[in-house]
Design an enzyme around this catalytic site. Sequence first.
Site, PDB file in Angstrom:
ATOM      1  N   TYR A  21      30.218 143.798  18.552  1.00 56.39           N
ATOM      2  CA  TYR A  21      30.386 142.928  19.709  1.00 56.39           C
ATOM      3  C   TYR A  21      30.668 143.726  20.983  1.00 56.39           C
ATOM      4  O   TYR A  21      31.090 143.178  21.989  1.00 56.39           O
ATOM      5  CB  TYR A  21      31.509 141.915  19.462  1.00 56.39           C
ATOM      6  CG  TYR A  21      31.085 140.744  18.600  1.00 56.39           C
ATOM      7  CD1 TYR A  21      30.115 140.895  17.623  1.00 56.39           C
ATOM      8  CD2 TYR A  21      31.642 139.487  18.752  1.00 56.39           C
ATOM      9  CE1 TYR A  21      29.719 139.849  16.827  1.00 56.39           C
ATOM     10  CE2 TYR A  21      31.253 138.422  17.954  1.00 56.39           C
ATOM     11  CZ  TYR A  21      30.292 138.607  16.993  1.00 56.39           C
ATOM     12  OH  TYR A  21      29.894 137.559  16.206  1.00 56.39           O
ATOM     13  N   LYS A  38      31.434 147.764   4.854  1.00 58.39           N
ATOM     14  CA  LYS A  38      30.150 148.068   4.219  1.00 58.39           C
ATOM     15  C   LYS A  38      29.932 149.578   4.369  1.00 58.39           C
ATOM     16  O   LYS A  38      28.894 150.039   4.857  1.00 58.39           O
ATOM     17  CB  LYS A  38      29.041 147.251   4.916  1.00 58.39           C
ATOM     18  CG  LYS A  38      27.726 147.237   4.196  1.00 58.39           C
ATOM     19  CD  LYS A  38      27.708 146.428   2.923  1.00 58.39           C
ATOM     20  CE  LYS A  38      26.388 146.569   2.207  1.00 58.39           C
ATOM     21  NZ  LYS A  38      26.375 145.963   0.869  1.00 58.39           N
ATOM     22  N   ASP A  52      29.447 141.765   1.561  1.00 58.56           N
ATOM     23  CA  ASP A  52      28.597 140.831   0.805  1.00 58.56           C
ATOM     24  C   ASP A  52      29.329 140.304  -0.432  1.00 58.56           C
ATOM     25  O   ASP A  52      29.366 139.107  -0.707  1.00 58.56           O
ATOM     26  CB  ASP A  52      27.253 141.477   0.437  1.00 58.56           C
ATOM     27  CG  ASP A  52      27.387 142.908  -0.056  1.00 58.56           C
ATOM     28  OD1 ASP A  52      28.487 143.500   0.059  1.00 58.56           O
ATOM     29  OD2 ASP A  52      26.392 143.458  -0.571  1.00 58.56           O
ATOM     30  N   ASP A  64      34.090 137.416  12.190  1.00 56.41           N
ATOM     31  CA  ASP A  64      33.573 136.188  12.796  1.00 56.41           C
ATOM     32  C   ASP A  64      32.890 135.343  11.720  1.00 56.41           C
ATOM     33  O   ASP A  64      33.159 134.144  11.557  1.00 56.41           O
ATOM     34  CB  ASP A  64      32.579 136.575  13.905  1.00 56.41           C
ATOM     35  CG  ASP A  64      32.240 135.391  14.794  1.00 56.41           C
ATOM     36  OD1 ASP A  64      32.900 134.329  14.662  1.00 56.41           O
ATOM     37  OD2 ASP A  64      31.323 135.508  15.613  1.00 56.41           O
ATOM     38  N   ASP A 108      34.152 131.583   9.633  1.00 59.13           N
ATOM     39  CA  ASP A 108      33.406 130.326   9.476  1.00 59.13           C
ATOM     40  C   ASP A 108      33.189 130.009   7.997  1.00 59.13           C
ATOM     41  O   ASP A 108      33.278 128.848   7.579  1.00 59.13           O
ATOM     42  CB  ASP A 108      32.049 130.410  10.184  1.00 59.13           C
ATOM     43  CG  ASP A 108      32.149 130.031  11.659  1.00 59.13           C
ATOM     44  OD1 ASP A 108      33.187 130.347  12.276  1.00 59.13           O
ATOM     45  OD2 ASP A 108      31.211 129.411  12.191  1.00 59.13           O
TER      46      ASP A 108
HETATM   47  P1  ATP Z   1      28.328 126.816  19.824  1.00 59.49           P
HETATM   48  O1  ATP Z   1      26.951 127.104  20.310  1.00 59.49           O
HETATM   49  O2  ATP Z   1      29.268 126.508  20.915  1.00 59.49           O
HETATM   50  O3  ATP Z   1      28.838 127.854  18.863  1.00 59.49           O
HETATM   51  P2  ATP Z   1      27.671 125.222  17.480  1.00 59.49           P
HETATM   52  O4  ATP Z   1      27.426 123.743  17.276  1.00 59.49           O
HETATM   53  O5  ATP Z   1      26.559 126.160  17.180  1.00 59.49           O
HETATM   54  O6  ATP Z   1      28.225 125.429  18.973  1.00 59.49           O
HETATM   55  P3  ATP Z   1      30.206 124.940  16.332  1.00 59.49           P
HETATM   56  O7  ATP Z   1      30.685 124.309  17.549  1.00 59.49           O
HETATM   57  O8  ATP Z   1      31.113 125.925  15.711  1.00 59.49           O
HETATM   58  O9  ATP Z   1      28.868 125.677  16.559  1.00 59.49           O
HETATM   59  O10 ATP Z   1      29.856 123.772  15.310  1.00 59.49           O
HETATM   60  C1  ATP Z   1      29.225 123.961  14.040  1.00 59.49           C
HETATM   61  C2  ATP Z   1      29.186 122.594  13.352  1.00 59.49           C
HETATM   62  O11 ATP Z   1      30.518 122.170  13.032  1.00 59.49           O
HETATM   63  C3  ATP Z   1      28.584 121.482  14.205  1.00 59.49           C
HETATM   64  O12 ATP Z   1      27.782 120.632  13.407  1.00 59.49           O
HETATM   65  C4  ATP Z   1      29.770 120.753  14.742  1.00 59.49           C
HETATM   66  O13 ATP Z   1      29.538 119.397  14.984  1.00 59.49           O
HETATM   67  C5  ATP Z   1      30.835 120.925  13.645  1.00 59.49           C
HETATM   68  N1  ATP Z   1      32.157 121.017  14.266  1.00 59.49           N
HETATM   69  C6  ATP Z   1      32.667 122.077  14.930  1.00 59.49           C
HETATM   70  N2  ATP Z   1      33.879 121.822  15.411  1.00 59.49           N
HETATM   71  C7  ATP Z   1      34.175 120.553  15.050  1.00 59.49           C
HETATM   72  C8  ATP Z   1      35.296 119.696  15.272  1.00 59.49           C
HETATM   73  N3  ATP Z   1      36.362 120.103  15.973  1.00 59.49           N
HETATM   74  N4  ATP Z   1      35.249 118.450  14.760  1.00 59.49           N
HETATM   75  C9  ATP Z   1      34.188 118.030  14.056  1.00 59.49           C
HETATM   76  N5  ATP Z   1      33.092 118.781  13.817  1.00 59.49           N
HETATM   77  C10 ATP Z   1      33.069 120.036  14.310  1.00 59.49           C
END
Ligand code: ATP
Length: 342
Positions: A122, A168, A201, A225, A229
């Site tokens: 990053y 890794k 992995d 990161d 997730d």
């Molecule tokens: P960005 O481009 O800002 O990273 P993104 O949609 O790609 O946005 P996230 O915002 O992390 O990434 O969301 C990933 C998924 O998780 C989406 O489908 C989103 O609706 C769901 N999500 C994320 N945060 C929440 C929340 N606080 N409540 C409910 N659903 C959420």
Amino acid sequence: MVHKIAVIPGDGIGPEVIDAAVQVLKAVSNNLNFTYFEVGYDRFKKKGEAINDEILEKLKKFDAILFGAVASPPGIVKNYRSAILTIRRDLDLYANIRPIKSYIKKNNLDLIIFRENTEGLYSQNEYMRDKEAVAEKIVTEEKTRRLAELAYKKATEMGRKRLTIVHKANVLRLTDGLFLRVCRSVSQQYPEIVTDEKYIDNTCYQLARNPSSFDVIITTNLYGDILGDLAAGIGDGLGFAPSSNLGTRWALFEPVHGSAPDIAGKNIANPFATIISAKFMLEYLRRKKEAEILEEAIKFVIERKIFTPDLGGDFKTVAITQQIIKEIEKIQSKGTGYEAQN
Ligand code: ATP
């Protein structure tokens, strides 16, 4: 004592979850002073910049920063610099701490990820070399060591037993090799914590198969990161994943999730990740009693399954916020001694 809080709502659901957290903070404390900053992609669209140096300098005058989420522009946009990456680097917020505990899914996931937050892949040092696209991955002994020292110190304070170094180094021998070596050397000072090592992995695989086998993880920026997730998905979802970004002088608290444009503006964003991040902020500011009240109120609402649709509930963001505030007021009026605040 009054603490000054910089608030960055950002884009998408950022303003909704931040509004929830600020309302809850106002209910739990009379001694927080909030100042708002417009930062992120919406600002970029209006002013051609997501953040600027003047805002960065102002942020350094606050006791803590509460951050919602910022969107990434679609595709590659010239002159765009990510606001959150800029803040982390400029304020030297070197440790991104992501505790992920499963309250709802009963899989015993209770993990803390310590992610290096200022370098690695990053560093954003990317360039073209003829027809090749090159990204520099930077790992330094100094930055790895301070993260490892913090991770072992906090793991010890929290009574954690096992720390896994995730890397890794079999492929990235120099960069991940250095990260591994430095973490190993810090581990020598903490014989009471069992240190083990895993490839990134294999970590993903083991985390999905057996979430409870991990206690604390320390890793580089990109792996952290992604693992954050993944762990959120194995746990109760991104709506329940809070985080702290700590440096030596400043600190920022934010949910792990992004701006979630798919649900923005619908009043269904899960506010727990941001509200729990706000609780970490109270702890960081040593507002212990207020943090305890907030924690108790959060637990009460979780136990009653007052959830947004992402967790199968039908409550709105605002309704959950009101429930938590109601609980805070109930706890305060019980006369538990909590009301005498710092
Ligand atoms: P960005 O481009 O800002 O990273 P993104 O949609 O790609 O946005 P996230 O915002 O992390 O990434 O969301 C990933 C998924 O998780 C989406 O489908 C989103 O609706 C769901 N999500 C994320 N945060 C929440 C929340 N606080 N409540 C409910 N659903 C959420």
